[in-house]
Design an enzyme around this catalytic site. Structure first.
Site, PDB file in Angstrom:
ATOM      1  N   GLU A 265       1.648  -0.583  -5.074  1.00 20.86           N
ATOM      2  CA  GLU A 265       0.631   0.432  -5.346  1.00 20.86           C
ATOM      3  C   GLU A 265       1.362   1.770  -5.283  1.00 20.86           C
ATOM      4  O   GLU A 265       1.569   2.326  -4.197  1.00 20.86           O
ATOM      5  CB  GLU A 265      -0.495   0.411  -4.305  1.00 20.86           C
ATOM      6  CG  GLU A 265      -1.635   1.338  -4.717  1.00 20.86           C
ATOM      7  CD  GLU A 265      -2.175   2.277  -3.638  1.00 20.86           C
ATOM      8  OE1 GLU A 265      -3.208   2.894  -3.860  1.00 20.86           O
ATOM      9  OE2 GLU A 265      -1.543   2.408  -2.569  1.00 20.86           O
TER      10      GLU A 265
ATOM     11  N   ASP B 292       0.833  -1.198   0.000  1.00 27.31           N
ATOM     12  CA  ASP B 292       0.000   0.000   0.000  1.00 27.31           C
ATOM     13  C   ASP B 292       0.877   1.262   0.000  1.00 27.31           C
ATOM     14  O   ASP B 292       1.856   1.343   0.754  1.00 27.31           O
ATOM     15  CB  ASP B 292      -0.858  -0.039   1.276  1.00 27.31           C
ATOM     16  CG  ASP B 292      -1.956   1.001   1.288  1.00 27.31           C
ATOM     17  OD1 ASP B 292      -2.835   0.936   0.423  1.00 27.31           O
ATOM     18  OD2 ASP B 292      -1.931   1.868   2.183  1.00 27.31           O
TER      19      ASP B 292
HETATM   20  C1  GLC Z   1      -4.157   3.041  -0.648  1.00 27.01           C
HETATM   21  C2  GLC Z   1      -5.379   2.163  -0.531  1.00 27.01           C
HETATM   22  C3  GLC Z   1      -6.524   3.009  -0.085  1.00 27.01           C
HETATM   23  C4  GLC Z   1      -6.198   3.586   1.270  1.00 27.01           C
HETATM   24  C5  GLC Z   1      -4.883   4.347   1.243  1.00 27.01           C
HETATM   25  C6  GLC Z   1      -4.377   4.595   2.634  1.00 27.01           C
HETATM   26  O1  GLC Z   1      -4.287   3.992  -1.633  1.00 27.01           O
HETATM   27  O2  GLC Z   1      -5.606   1.491  -1.726  1.00 27.01           O
HETATM   28  O3  GLC Z   1      -7.725   2.290  -0.035  1.00 27.01           O
HETATM   29  O4  GLC Z   1      -7.220   4.443   1.691  1.00 27.01           O
HETATM   30  O5  GLC Z   1      -3.875   3.623   0.580  1.00 27.01           O
HETATM   31  O6  GLC Z   1      -3.943   3.408   3.214  1.00 27.01           O
END
Ligand code: GLC
Length: 579
Positions: free
Chosen positions: A297, A229
Site C-alpha cells: 500500500e 500498510d
Molecule cells: C493505511 C490504512 C488506513 C490506516 C492508515 C494508518 O492507509 O489503509 O486504513 O488508517 O494506513 O495505518
C-alpha cells in the site's frame, strides 16, 4: 489483429502495449483478491461487530463468487483508535474478532476451498498501547526503549514547539509532547497518523528483527502473503526536515504520464531506504514453501516510482492508486493504463488494479459525483450527494473494464453487490479519527465501512444474528442485499461472478493488452483486446457499435441491437469474443 466491418473492410487498428505472460505458477500475477474488512463483513458473535468466525461462515459466498484469495484487514489486538490499524500485539487476535484458533480455522477452511489468505501488516507505527511504546514512555529520554520510536526534543526555549512542521495524514500536528516520568513536559514523538499511532524508528535493528519475526509467525501459520500498510512511509529523510507540501495520499487530476503529479510527497514518504526492508522481507518469504506474496500500500507517484516497490527482489504487487484516482474520461483512462503497464513491465511485475478499499469513498458513489471519480474524504449531510443510479451504472462498467485488464485485481467487500457509500451517516456516529482531528471538516472513511447487507428482509440485513450493526445501514440497502441479487440475471453480484468465471476461462489475468482504434471514438470509448476478448467501455454520449464478428460474452448494462448490429450505450462496458 484485424477486425472487419460488415462489408469486410478492415476498419480498426490495434497497438499492442502488453504481451501475455507465462507465469502460471505465480498466482499473485493474475489473481482476483477480495478485501475483507473484518468488522463489517459478517458477525457471528452477535455484538454487531464482524469477526473471524463470521468470515468463516461466509467463505462459501467468496468461493461461489470465484475469488482466488482474501485479504483480511487487521484483526490483531488493538485499542481500535484507527479501527485496528493501531496494533498493540502483532501476534494476538483482538477478542473483538475472535481467537487464534478462529484464525487457524478460517485459514484452513479457505485453503480447503482453494482460496489463499493475505493478512495485513502495519509496520510504520504501533498502537500507543504496544508494550514497546509503554516501556519507552516509562523509561524516559535517552533510554534505549525510546530509540525504537521517533522521540525528539522540542524546539523553542523550553522545548514547547514541535521538532518540525509535519502534519498528520489525519489532520493536526504529527507530533505529540510527552510528560516525563517526573511529571514535567518532556520530549515529543512523531505520529504520521493518529496520536495513538506512534511511528517506529526503522533505523533500529531491533525494529527490523521484530518485524521479520512477525512475518515468520504468520508464515508458520500458513498465510499466503501480507498487505503492507503505508509501505512507503517507514523510512524518513535524515534530519526530518520541514516540509511545506501536502501530506495527503493522492489528490486527483492526472498528467500525461498517468500520474497526478503529486510524486514528490515529502521527506516522510518514498525514501530509498524503504527498499532495503523489502529486499530483506522478500528473502524471508523465500524461506517458505509455496508462493507467498507481499503487496504494497504505497501512495506513490509517478508510476515509475511505484514500480520500484515491485522490482524482482522486493514486493510482488503494489496497489495502482493512480488508476483508482483517474477521472471518468476515456483518454485519461487509456493514459493511466498504458503508463501502468509500461512501468510494471519494465520491472517484470504485474499491475495490480483496484477501484475501492476501506479508505476511499466507494466507487459506485464516486462515479455518481458531478466531478466523476473525484475522491472526497467521506461524504455526509450537507455535502453533494452522488447520483446513485448513475454511479452504479458507471461502477458496473468500470469494474468490468478493470476485471478485463491483464494483471491482478482487488475487490473491496460489497462492491460485488454494487454498494454505494453511506452518504448520510449521522456525524455523531463517526469513528474515523480524521473526522475530529480535522476539526470536523473531513468526514472520513466510515461511510465505506458500513456492515454488509446479506439478507434483505432481516434486521441489520442479516449481518449479525442479533440484528445489531456497529454502524447503521441505509434502508435502501435492502435492494443491494446478497439474497436480493443471487440468481437474478443482470444483478451486480451475478455480473461479477460471471466476469470472474470468464476471466478465468480466457486467462485474462495473465493476458495481453492491445488498444483497438476504430471502435467508437477514441476520446469517448476505452477499447482494448485482451487475448481473444474485446473489452469496450463507452464513456461518451453516442452508442458504440461493436465490430462484426464480435460475440457478446458479458455486459454491464443493456445493449441495443439494430439491423443485426449490437451497440454499447453510454456508461456501459461489454466483453465480446473476437472471431
Ligand atoms: C493505511 C490504512 C488506513 C490506516 C492508515 C494508518 O492507509 O489503509 O486504513 O488508517 O494506513 O495505518
Amino acid at each position: 489483429m484485424t477486425l472487419a466491418d460488415p462489408h469486410g473492410r478492415t476498419t480498426t487498428t490495434t497497438t499492442l502495449v502488453h504481451a501475455p505472460s507465462d507465469t502460471a505458477g505465480e498466482w499473485w500475477r493474475h489473481a482476483v483478491i477480495y478485501q475483507v474488512y473484518p468488522r463489517s463483513f459478517a458477525d457471528a458473535s452477535g455484538d454487531g461487530i464482524g469477526d473471524l468466525p463470521g468470515v468463516t461462515s461466509r467463505l462459501d459466498h467468496l468461493a461461489r463468487l470465484g475469488v482466488d484469495a482474501i485479504w483480511l484487514s487487521p484483526f490483531y489486538r488493538s485499542p481500535q483508535a484507527d479501527a485496528g490499524y493501531d496494533v498493540a500485539d502483532y501476534r494476538a487476535i483482538d477478542p473483538l474478532f475472535g481467537t487464534l484458533a478462529d484464525f487457524n480455522e478460517l485459514l484452513e477452511r479457505a485453503h480447503q476451498r482453494g482460496m489463499r489468505i493475505i493478512v495485513d501488516l502495519v509496520p510504520n507505527h504501533t498502537s500507543d498501547e504496544h508494550e514497546w511504546f509503554q516501556a519507552a514512555l516509562a523509561a524516559g529520554p535517552g533510554s534505549p526503549e525510546r530509540e525504537r520510536y521517533m522521540f525528539r526534543e522540542g524546539k523553542g526555549e523550553h522545548g514547547e514547539l514541535p521538532p518540525n512542521n509535519w502534519e498528520s495524514i489525519f489532520g493536526g500536528p504529527a507530533w505529540t509532547r510527552t510528560t516525563d516520568p517526573s511529571g514535567e513536559p518532556g520530549q515529543w514523538y512523531l505520529h504520521m497518523f493518529d496520536t495513538r499511532q506512534p511511528d517506529l524508528n526503522w533505523e533500529h535493528p531491533e525494529v527490523r528483527a521484530e518485524f521479520e519475526d512477525v512475518l515468520r509467525f504468520w508464515l508458520d501459520r500458513g498465510v499466503d502473503g501480507f498487505r503492507i500498510d503505508v509501505a512507503h512511509g517507514m523510512v524518513k529523510a535524515p534530519g526530518l526536515p520541514d516540509w511545506h507540501g501536502s501530506v495527503s495520499m493522492i489528490d486527483g487530476s492526472h498528467d500525461e504520464a498517468g500520474s497526478t503529479g503529486a510524486g514528490n510527497s515529502g521527506p516522510m514518504f518514498d525514501q530509498d531506504g524503504v527498499h532495503d526492508i523489502y529486499r530483506a522481507w522478500n528473502k524471508v518469504l523465500a524461506e517458505y514453501d509455496g508462493d507467498r506474496a507481499l503487496v504494497a500500500e504505497a501512495w506513490v507517484e509517478p508510476l515509475s516510482r511505484l514500480a520500484r516497490y515491485v522490482r524482482p527482489d522486493e514486493m510482488h504487487q503494489a496497489f495502482n492508486f493512480s488508476f483508482l484516482s483517474t477521472t471518468w474520461d476515456a483518454a485519461a483512462l487509456r493514459t493511466v493504463v498504458t503508463a501502468s503497464l509500461a512501468a510494471n513491465d519494465n520491472v517484470g511485475a504485474p499491475t495490480t488494479w483496484v477501484m475501492s478499499n476501506h479508505d476511499t469513498v466507494r466507487h459506485a458513489s464516486r462515479l455518481g459525483l458531478l466531478e466523476p471519480n473525484s475522491r472526497p474524504n467521506g461524504i455526509g449531510h450537507g455535502d453533494e450527494q452522488p447520483d446513485e443510479e448513475l454511479g452504479l451504472r458507471r461502477a458496473r462498467a468500470a469494474s468490468l473494464m478493470m476485471l478485463g485488464l491483464p494483471g491482478s485485481a482487488y475487490i473491496y467487500q460489497g462492491e460485488e453487490l454494487g454498494l454505494p457509500e453511506h452518504t448520510a451517516l449521522d456525524d455523531d456516529l463517526r469513528q474515523d479519527p480524521a473526522w475530529w482531528r480535522t476539526g470536523h471538516t473531513e468526514r472520513g472513511r466510515d461511510g465505506c465501512r458500513v456492515p454488509l447487507p446479506w439478507k434483505a428482509g432481516e434486521p441489520g440485513f442479516g449481518f449479525s444474528p442479533t440484528g445489531a450493526t456497529w454502524l447503521p445501514q441505509p434502508d435502501s440497502w435492502s435492494a443491494y442485499a446478497l439474497d436480493a441479487q443471487k440468481g437474478v440475471p443482470g444483478s451486480t453480484y451475478e455480473m461479477y461472478r460471471e466476469a470472474l468465471r470468464v476471466r478465468r476461462e480466457f486467462h485474462l489475468g495473465s493476458g495481453s493488452l492491445a488498444w483497438v482504434d476504430g471502435v467508437g471514438d477514441e476520446q469517448a470509448a476505452v477499447v482494448f483486446a485482451n487475448r481473444d476478448v474485446l473489452v469496450v467501455t463507452n464513456l461518451g454520449d453516442e452508442p458504440v457499435v461493436l465490430p462484426e464478428g464480435a460475440t457478446v460474452l458479458l455486459a454491464s448494462g443493456d445493449l441495443v441491437t439494430e439491423d443485426g448490429r449490437v451497440s454499447v450505450p453510454t456508461d456501459v462496458a461489454v466483453w465480446a469474443r473476437l472471431s
